[in-house]
Design an enzyme around this catalytic site. Sequence first.
Site, PDB file in Angstrom:
ATOM      1  N   GLU A  79       8.761  70.344  33.281  1.00  0.00           N
ATOM      2  CA  GLU A  79       7.636  70.635  34.067  1.00  0.00           C
ATOM      3  C   GLU A  79       8.285  71.531  35.153  1.00  0.00           C
ATOM      4  OE1 GLU A  79       4.589  67.219  33.320  1.00  0.00           O
ATOM      5  OE2 GLU A  79       6.031  66.693  34.850  1.00  0.00           O
ATOM      6  N   CYS A  92       9.068  75.055  42.255  1.00  0.00           N
ATOM      7  CA  CYS A  92       9.872  74.094  41.958  1.00  0.00           C
ATOM      8  C   CYS A  92      10.295  74.174  40.604  1.00  0.00           C
ATOM      9  CB  CYS A  92       9.422  72.783  42.561  1.00  0.00           C
ATOM     10  SG  CYS A  92      10.461  71.370  42.264  1.00  0.00           S
ATOM     11  N   CYS A  99      16.721  63.523  32.689  1.00  0.00           N
ATOM     12  CA  CYS A  99      17.939  63.297  33.810  1.00  0.00           C
ATOM     13  C   CYS A  99      18.637  61.995  33.471  1.00  0.00           C
ATOM     14  CB  CYS A  99      17.391  63.312  35.047  1.00  0.00           C
ATOM     15  SG  CYS A  99      18.605  63.289  36.283  1.00  0.00           S
ATOM     16  N   CYS A 103      17.410  57.522  38.882  1.00  0.00           N
ATOM     17  CA  CYS A 103      17.161  56.964  40.324  1.00  0.00           C
ATOM     18  C   CYS A 103      15.835  56.287  40.116  1.00  0.00           C
ATOM     19  CB  CYS A 103      16.973  58.161  41.203  1.00  0.00           C
ATOM     20  SG  CYS A 103      18.465  59.332  41.310  1.00  0.00           S
ATOM     21  N   CYS A 106      12.128  57.407  40.361  1.00  0.00           N
ATOM     22  CA  CYS A 106      12.082  58.659  39.847  1.00  0.00           C
ATOM     23  C   CYS A 106      11.652  58.650  38.444  1.00  0.00           C
ATOM     24  CB  CYS A 106      12.988  59.508  40.045  1.00  0.00           C
ATOM     25  SG  CYS A 106      13.135  61.080  39.163  1.00  0.00           S
ATOM     26  N   ASN A 275       4.936  59.272  46.217  1.00  0.00           N
ATOM     27  CA  ASN A 275       3.586  59.030  45.545  1.00  0.00           C
ATOM     28  C   ASN A 275       3.602  57.621  44.979  1.00  0.00           C
ATOM     29  OD1 ASN A 275       2.241  61.505  46.575  1.00  0.00           O
ATOM     30  ND2 ASN A 275       3.429  62.399  44.901  1.00  0.00           N
TER      31      ASN A 275
HETATM   32  S1  SF4 Z   1      15.469  62.115  41.485  1.00  0.00           S
HETATM   33 FE1  SF4 Z   1      17.431  61.187  40.233  1.00  0.00          FE
HETATM   34  S2  SF4 Z   1      16.539  60.588  38.527  1.00  0.00           S
HETATM   35 FE2  SF4 Z   1      15.039  62.011  39.402  1.00  0.00          FE
HETATM   36  S3  SF4 Z   1      15.649  64.009  38.451  1.00  0.00           S
HETATM   37 FE3  SF4 Z   1      16.504  63.887  40.524  1.00  0.00          FE
HETATM   38  S4  SF4 Z   1      18.625  63.003  39.992  1.00  0.00           S
HETATM   39 FE4  SF4 Z   1      17.412  62.805  38.149  1.00  0.00          FE
END
Ligand code: SF4
Length: 323
Positions: A79, A92, A99, A103, A106, A275
């Site tokens: 995205e 962005c 990933c 986190c 996220c 959010n």
């Molecule tokens: S916030 Fe953390 S989990 Fe999310 S894309 Fe960034 S590094 Fe990866």
Amino acid sequence: MNLKNLNKIIEKQPAFRKKQIEKLIYQDLIEDWETTTNLPLKLREALKNKTSLKINAKTFTGKNTEKALITLSDNCQIETVLMKHETRVTVCVSSQVGCALGCKFCATGKLGFKRNLETEEILEQVLFFKRREKIANIVFMGMGEPFLNYNHVLNAIKILNSKNAFNISKRRISISTVGILENIEKLGNEEKQINLAISLHAPNNKLRTKLMPISKKYPLENVLKTANKYVKKTNRKIMFEYILLNNINDSLEHAKELSKIMNHPLYIVNLIKYNDTKEFKASSKEKTKEFKDYLKKRSINVTERYRFGKDISAGCGELCLKK
Ligand code: SF4
């Protein structure tokens, strides 16, 4: 789009031809090689057969924001988000498919990691929106950790910056990292103009490790030491991103801890409104104001990021291929 074969096809072409092709793709914004009648027929045919310019994307439009769900040539999806500020437009971009860093707040982290993006796949995202809008800024804050795909990210920035291609100044390009220390140092040695942002999200390592497991490998103390070295070397500012999560990291005690580690003229704390998800809620307006005021009173540079993309799941930490 598939430009993986482009270099192979044009490697034996003279320099002027390579420049012409780069300009056709990134400045004249051609979408079909058929229209390039100024290229020799044989070359045009090779390009047509091996380097598709069609971008396979589905778009979602919100207030001030547009999100593109792009399907890559191997069917992986990513995205990209376009944010319209009053006077400028920012894209962005994602740097990885998914990933690995997980986190807790996220959505991308929950997808897991599939693969790094190629240079051309990073450029494809910007090109998609450039075909519709004039782009002023690029931020590497989409899916993935850009410093775990350092070479492709830096190669893409070279082309974003090239006068013959996107012609975007490096000072208008930002990379956001959780703090992959060796690559913060590398950037400081190699590139002094690109803006650096570090995702902080907690004022101490105990809380940060709970929210961002990567803190076990790269403890906050070491991130701060490396940040300090970076500003000494480059004399550039660092933006420290801090998502305010209700009752998690938004008390005045947290603000006090944060003010101690952010007390540097070249550090800027960027407060981000979350959010809401099932696990976490955004801090209230009042708490956000108190937090911000506390930092301001202690002369900490602090800004608050306008919330983009809430209506189309395109905000910070929300990119998860939701259709
Ligand atoms: S916030 Fe953390 S989990 Fe999310 S894309 Fe960034 S590094 Fe990866």
